[in-house]
Design a protein around this motif. Structure first.
Motif: not given
Length: 256
Positions: A50-63
């Protein structure tokens, strides 16, 4: 005549002594087998997935901050390694339990782990191992939708790996990751719970014997005796006391 030191064959052995052999008391007796609880490793694997899926989702956020990119990259690597280790430990434990639940299962704990590291074959073999584990756990047969869940989980995971290799910025990566994660979590929870329900203090190597009905004599209380038939209209005969005028049959004469 036997001496006093000779053991009496009619007495049970002493409680402190046991014949040589395996720890069952007799040579060749199977070692006591116990089902180990796979739920802790299963929940650990679900957490890391679940944490890996969450980090992959946050990777799409452009910062634009470079520290964010380093943090996301380290988080993805850490959660991925944690998910791999905990999942492999879980798959080894449930494969070992499957051999106890169903001794005729062809699933090997070592091969269940090693199939993930065989080139080319690891595209198919791990899913087949999970299917065999599910078949051996849910006896006599798993639910019908188990095969569909395994197919969705494995296809989503393979597509996710392909997208990460060839098109890492694709928007489908988080979707495929969550689909694979939900399928893996469902399988882990169901298989772990079912195996823990089947725990016993000692299971034999072979299936337990089944008591079969025998053809021996039954007690009189459980036996139906044939009832005599009476012609229709015939008077009901009930035995009464013997009449005093009725001659008694003579006893047979004895030969001299």
């Amino acid at each position: 005549m036997s001496s006093d030191t000779d053991p009496n064959p009619y007495l049970p052995p002493a409680s402190g002594s046991s014949p040589p052999g395996l720890p069952g008391g007799f040579p060749g007796q199977p070692r006591e087998l116990r089902i180990k609880d796979p739920r802790a490793w299963g929940w650990a694997a679900i957490s890391f997935i679940s944490l890996n899926c969450l980090t992959l989702t946050l990777r799409m956020v452009e910062v634009g901050h470079p520290g964010w990119l380093i943090f996301i990259a380290l988080s993805i690597l850490t959660t991925l390694l944690g998910a791999m280790v905990t999942y492999l430990v879980w798959i080894y434990r449930v494969a070992s339990n499957t051999k106890i639940i169903n001794p005729h299962s062809s699933t090997s704990p070592g091969w269940a782990v090693g199939s993930h590291f065989v080139p080319v074959a690891n595209w198919v073999l791990p899913a087949m191992m999970v299917k065999e584990i599910a078949d051996g756990t849910f006896r006599p047969r798993p639910p019908k939708y188990t095969g569909y869940v395994i197919a969705v989980w494995w296809v989503s995971l393979m597509l996710h790996n392909i997208a990460m290799t060839y098109q890492s910025d694709s928007a489908f990566i988080p979707v495929l990751g969550w689909a694979a994660g939900i399928g893996a979590a469902w399988l882990i929870i169901r298989i772990s719970a079912r195996q823990w329900e089947l725990r016993e203090s000692g299971l034999p190597v072979a299936p337990r014997p089944v008591m079969l009905a025998t053809g021996g004599p039954r007690p009189v209380s459980a036996t139906r005796l044939p009832q005599p038939t009476r012609p229709e209209g015939a008077p009901l005969h009930r035995p009464g006391p013997p009449s005093p005028n009725r001659p008694t049959p003579a006893a047979p004469e004895k030969e001299v």
